[in-house]
Design a protein around this motif. Structure first.
Motif, PDB file in Angstrom:
ATOM      1  N   VAL A   1      47.398  42.539  36.628  1.00  0.00           N
ATOM      2  CA  VAL A   1      46.479  41.493  37.076  1.00  0.00           C
ATOM      3  C   VAL A   1      45.303  41.462  36.112  1.00  0.00           C
ATOM      4  CG1 VAL A   1      47.131  41.659  39.511  1.00  0.00           C
ATOM      5  CG2 VAL A   1      45.238  43.045  38.642  1.00  0.00           C
ATOM      6  N   PHE A   2      44.645  40.299  36.043  1.00  0.00           N
ATOM      7  CA  PHE A   2      43.559  40.138  35.082  1.00  0.00           C
ATOM      8  C   PHE A   2      42.394  39.374  35.706  1.00  0.00           C
ATOM      9  CE2 PHE A   2      47.548  40.329  32.776  1.00  0.00           C
ATOM     10  CZ  PHE A   2      47.302  41.277  31.795  1.00  0.00           C
ATOM     11  N   TYR A   3      41.201  39.713  35.254  1.00  0.00           N
ATOM     12  CA  TYR A   3      40.006  38.948  35.592  1.00  0.00           C
ATOM     13  C   TYR A   3      39.830  37.848  34.550  1.00  0.00           C
ATOM     14  CZ  TYR A   3      38.918  42.802  38.757  1.00  0.00           C
ATOM     15  OH  TYR A   3      38.970  43.735  39.767  1.00  0.00           O
ATOM     16  N   PRO A   4      39.003  36.848  34.827  1.00  0.00           N
ATOM     17  CA  PRO A   4      38.759  35.811  33.818  1.00  0.00           C
ATOM     18  C   PRO A   4      38.083  36.391  32.576  1.00  0.00           C
ATOM     19  CG  PRO A   4      37.977  35.108  35.989  1.00  0.00           C
ATOM     20  CD  PRO A   4      38.309  36.566  36.100  1.00  0.00           C
ATOM     21  N   LEU A   5      38.316  35.739  31.457  1.00  0.00           N
ATOM     22  CA  LEU A   5      37.592  36.091  30.245  1.00  0.00           C
ATOM     23  C   LEU A   5      36.086  36.055  30.502  1.00  0.00           C
ATOM     24  CD1 LEU A   5      39.650  34.169  27.559  1.00  0.00           C
ATOM     25  CD2 LEU A   5      39.117  36.617  27.465  1.00  0.00           C
ATOM     26  N   THR A   6      35.398  37.014  29.940  1.00  0.00           N
ATOM     27  CA  THR A   6      33.957  37.158  30.132  1.00  0.00           C
ATOM     28  C   THR A   6      33.245  36.970  28.794  1.00  0.00           C
ATOM     29  OG1 THR A   6      34.296  38.701  31.969  1.00  0.00           O
ATOM     30  CG2 THR A   6      32.140  38.744  30.894  1.00  0.00           C
TER      31      THR A   6
ATOM     32  N   ASN B   1      31.561  48.081  31.088  1.00  0.00           N
ATOM     33  CA  ASN B   1      30.289  47.429  31.365  1.00  0.00           C
ATOM     34  C   ASN B   1      30.435  45.915  31.522  1.00  0.00           C
ATOM     35  OD1 ASN B   1      26.953  47.871  29.840  1.00  0.00           O
ATOM     36  ND2 ASN B   1      27.566  46.846  31.706  1.00  0.00           N
ATOM     37  N   SER B   2      31.279  45.294  30.716  1.00  0.00           N
ATOM     38  CA  SER B   2      31.421  43.838  30.792  1.00  0.00           C
ATOM     39  C   SER B   2      32.180  43.386  32.029  1.00  0.00           C
ATOM     40  CB  SER B   2      32.103  43.298  29.528  1.00  0.00           C
ATOM     41  OG  SER B   2      33.462  43.690  29.473  1.00  0.00           O
ATOM     42  N   GLY B   3      32.690  44.333  32.812  1.00  0.00           N
ATOM     43  CA  GLY B   3      33.349  43.994  34.071  1.00  0.00           C
ATOM     44  C   GLY B   3      32.488  44.241  35.295  1.00  0.00           C
ATOM     45  N   HIS B   4      31.221  44.609  35.088  1.00  0.00           N
ATOM     46  CA  HIS B   4      30.365  44.906  36.240  1.00  0.00           C
ATOM     47  C   HIS B   4      30.144  43.686  37.132  1.00  0.00           C
ATOM     48  CE1 HIS B   4      29.930  48.792  34.700  1.00  0.00           C
ATOM     49  NE2 HIS B   4      28.654  48.834  34.376  1.00  0.00           N
ATOM     50  N   TRP B   5      30.212  42.485  36.566  1.00  0.00           N
ATOM     51  CA  TRP B   5      30.000  41.277  37.364  1.00  0.00           C
ATOM     52  C   TRP B   5      31.011  41.159  38.500  1.00  0.00           C
ATOM     53  CZ3 TRP B   5      33.851  37.711  38.006  1.00  0.00           C
ATOM     54  CH2 TRP B   5      34.917  37.728  37.095  1.00  0.00           C
TER      55      TRP B   5
ATOM     56  N   LYS C   1      46.121  43.283  43.287  1.00  0.00           N
ATOM     57  CA  LYS C   1      46.346  41.848  43.508  1.00  0.00           C
ATOM     58  C   LYS C   1      45.445  41.047  42.593  1.00  0.00           C
ATOM     59  CE  LYS C   1      43.040  41.527  47.375  1.00  0.00           C
ATOM     60  NZ  LYS C   1      42.869  41.124  48.790  1.00  0.00           N
ATOM     61  N   ALA C   2      45.883  39.826  42.303  1.00  0.00           N
ATOM     62  CA  ALA C   2      45.088  38.953  41.449  1.00  0.00           C
ATOM     63  C   ALA C   2      43.723  38.751  42.088  1.00  0.00           C
ATOM     64  CB  ALA C   2      45.794  37.619  41.265  1.00  0.00           C
ATOM     65  N   PRO C   3      42.649  39.039  41.373  1.00  0.00           N
ATOM     66  CA  PRO C   3      41.310  38.966  41.968  1.00  0.00           C
ATOM     67  C   PRO C   3      40.828  37.523  42.097  1.00  0.00           C
ATOM     68  CG  PRO C   3      41.154  39.621  39.669  1.00  0.00           C
ATOM     69  CD  PRO C   3      42.610  39.534  39.979  1.00  0.00           C
ATOM     70  N   GLU C   4      40.547  37.109  43.314  1.00  0.00           N
ATOM     71  CA  GLU C   4      39.964  35.793  43.526  1.00  0.00           C
ATOM     72  C   GLU C   4      38.502  35.828  43.080  1.00  0.00           C
ATOM     73  OE1 GLU C   4      40.466  34.869  47.628  1.00  0.00           O
ATOM     74  OE2 GLU C   4      42.625  35.295  47.599  1.00  0.00           O
ATOM     75  N   VAL C   5      38.134  34.833  42.288  1.00  0.00           N
ATOM     76  CA  VAL C   5      36.780  34.776  41.751  1.00  0.00           C
ATOM     77  C   VAL C   5      35.895  33.968  42.681  1.00  0.00           C
ATOM     78  CG1 VAL C   5      35.361  33.974  39.821  1.00  0.00           C
ATOM     79  CG2 VAL C   5      37.579  35.047  39.397  1.00  0.00           C
ATOM     80  N   ARG C   6      34.685  34.481  42.910  1.00  0.00           N
ATOM     81  CA  ARG C   6      33.743  33.851  43.833  1.00  0.00           C
ATOM     82  C   ARG C   6      32.578  33.252  43.058  1.00  0.00           C
ATOM     83  NH1 ARG C   6      33.708  39.282  47.603  1.00  0.00           N
ATOM     84  NH2 ARG C   6      35.614  38.857  48.799  1.00  0.00           N
ATOM     85  N   GLY C   7      32.636  31.965  42.798  1.00  0.00           N
ATOM     86  CA  GLY C   7      31.505  31.278  42.205  1.00  0.00           C
ATOM     87  C   GLY C   7      31.207  31.719  40.788  1.00  0.00           C
ATOM     88  N   GLN C   8      29.952  31.523  40.397  1.00  0.00           N
ATOM     89  CA  GLN C   8      29.484  31.831  39.051  1.00  0.00           C
ATOM     90  C   GLN C   8      28.746  33.155  39.042  1.00  0.00           C
ATOM     91  OE1 GLN C   8      29.969  29.791  36.134  1.00  0.00           O
ATOM     92  NE2 GLN C   8      29.453  31.814  35.328  1.00  0.00           N
ATOM     93  N   SER C   9      29.051  33.992  38.047  1.00  0.00           N
ATOM     94  CA  SER C   9      28.415  35.307  37.949  1.00  0.00           C
ATOM     95  C   SER C   9      27.723  35.490  36.611  1.00  0.00           C
ATOM     96  CB  SER C   9      29.446  36.427  38.134  1.00  0.00           C
ATOM     97  OG  SER C   9      29.923  36.486  39.452  1.00  0.00           O
ATOM     98  N   VAL C  10      26.587  36.169  36.669  1.00  0.00           N
ATOM     99  CA  VAL C  10      25.872  36.631  35.483  1.00  0.00           C
ATOM    100  C   VAL C  10      25.491  38.082  35.720  1.00  0.00           C
ATOM    101  CG1 VAL C  10      23.809  36.390  34.048  1.00  0.00           C
ATOM    102  CG2 VAL C  10      24.958  34.341  34.933  1.00  0.00           C
TER     103      VAL C  10
END
Length: 357
Positions: A175-180, A245-249, A272-281
């Motif tokens: 599974v992967f998170y979105p590109l950051t 560190n770049s995955g802390h969001w 499981k594929a991580p559902e993304v919640r809104g915009q993160s910084v």
């Protein structure tokens, strides 16, 4: 449930321990220089928060355990010579490079790699440490203390820096998170932003690259891949076989954080594929005293690592997340007044990138 022992007792180990509670897992970070050996039992799991560690009684004890996950991969990734060799073998884009041998001359490096060459220590070096620029127009030779201890890379004129965090379980499911999108200053990560709609078309390419690396290594857990974007191409800069560190969001911006995902993978719980919640910084707090007023800002989560304050040291991070970009921007505006002036260009960068989404 087995105990998950973490080699390393810094902030990453602490955040793994925090993420373990909902999973009913016991996580025990271990300081490598500890005088007491951990009481590891059959069936326990050993993972890491760092890919390098000193040779101590504790590290020898832990690395010899049958439950030590990914034992074969750390040497290949922690040593940049072996990491680069692995990427080349797999046919994955990385900056052209050469090994710096005991008799390597600057002239040969410039002939192979161009006028601007970056020396990197084979082992160690993080947050901009362990690097040396060799510029042809300055007439410099390879410093004697770099001979036989480093690699040399061609300077890459990149558009921006992206990273991908992914996870793989023992059955090879991934599974992967979105590109950051990441901003570095003097080699230190200052801010991350995700998701980024304008690079969605590169997501599949990035997943294929990181997936190929994890499969080749039979890796289990979370791995991060830092890349340069050059036009429509991705060039791997560094790999990290651990939470990053770049995955802390993901702590605020996904249904499963990178820390929980890593624990799920190494302990054979479903990933499981991580559902993304809104915009993160994510804003890193570097060399700055703690300010409790950060806690008042809406849409934020603040993490303080409890370290002594020193210039250039990562002391905490602040996650901002909301479904509406306007709410994220409002939080950033409030936070900007609570951080030193040298953060001005960091906030300017984030504001500019949010406007591109």
């Amino acid at each position: 449930m087995p105990t998950v022992w973490v080699l390393g007792a810094g902030q990453l180990g602490a955040m793994l321990k925090q993420a373990a509670y909902p999973l009913a897992l016991r996580v025990e970070p271990v300081e490598p220089e500890s005088e007491q050996l951990p009481a590891i039992k059959d069936g326990d799991i050993i993972t890491v928060e760092r890919e390098q560690w000193p040779d101590t009684a504790v590290t020898r004890h832990m690395s010899q355990q049958s439950g030590f996950m990914n034992a074969d991969i750390f040497g290949k990734i922690a040593d940049r010579f072996h990491q680069k060799t692995m990427l080349d073998t797999l046919g994955i884009n990385t900056a052209p490079w050469r090994s710096v041998e005991v008799d390597t001359q600057a002239e040969s490096l410039h002939a192979a790699l161009g006028p601007d060459v970056l020396l990197k220590r084979r082992e160690g070096g993080y947050d901009g440490k362990g690097q040396f620029w060799l510029y042809q127009n300055q007439g410099l030779d390879v410093p004697s203390d770099w001979l036989g201890t480093g690699i040399a890379e061609k300077k890459i004129p990149f558009n921006e820096e992206l990273s991908l965090v992914g996870a793989r379980d023992k059955d090879g499911n991934k599974v992967f998170y979105p590109l950051t999108l990441n901003l570095h200053r003097n080699g230190i990560l200052m801010a991350s932003l995700a998701p980024l709609a304008r690079v969605d078309h590169l997501q599949g390419k990035a997943e294929s690259m990181l997936g190929k690396i994890m499969d080749a290594a039979d890796y289990v857990g979370v791995m991060a891949m830092e890349c340069f974007r050059v036009g429509e191409e991705l060039i791997v800069n560094e790999l990290a076989p651990r939470v990053h560190n770049s995955g802390h969001w993901t702590q605020a911006g996904a249904c499963v954080s990178q820390f929980e995902m890593h624990l799920r993978a190494v302990s054979s719980l479903p990933i499981k594929a991580p559902e993304v919640r809104g915009q993160s910084v994510m804003i890193n707090v570097i060399g700055v005293e703690r300010e409790t007023n950060w806690l008042k800002i809406p849409s934020t989560q603040c993490y303080w690592y409890g370290k002594d304050v020193r210039p250039g040291r990562k002391l905490g991070h602040i996650n901002i997340n909301h479904p509406k970009k306007s709410a994220v921007q409002t939080a950033l505006n409030e936070l900007r007044h609570l951080l030193p002036e040298n953060y001005g260009d960091v906030f300017d960068w984030v504001k500019e990138e949010l406007a591109k989404l």
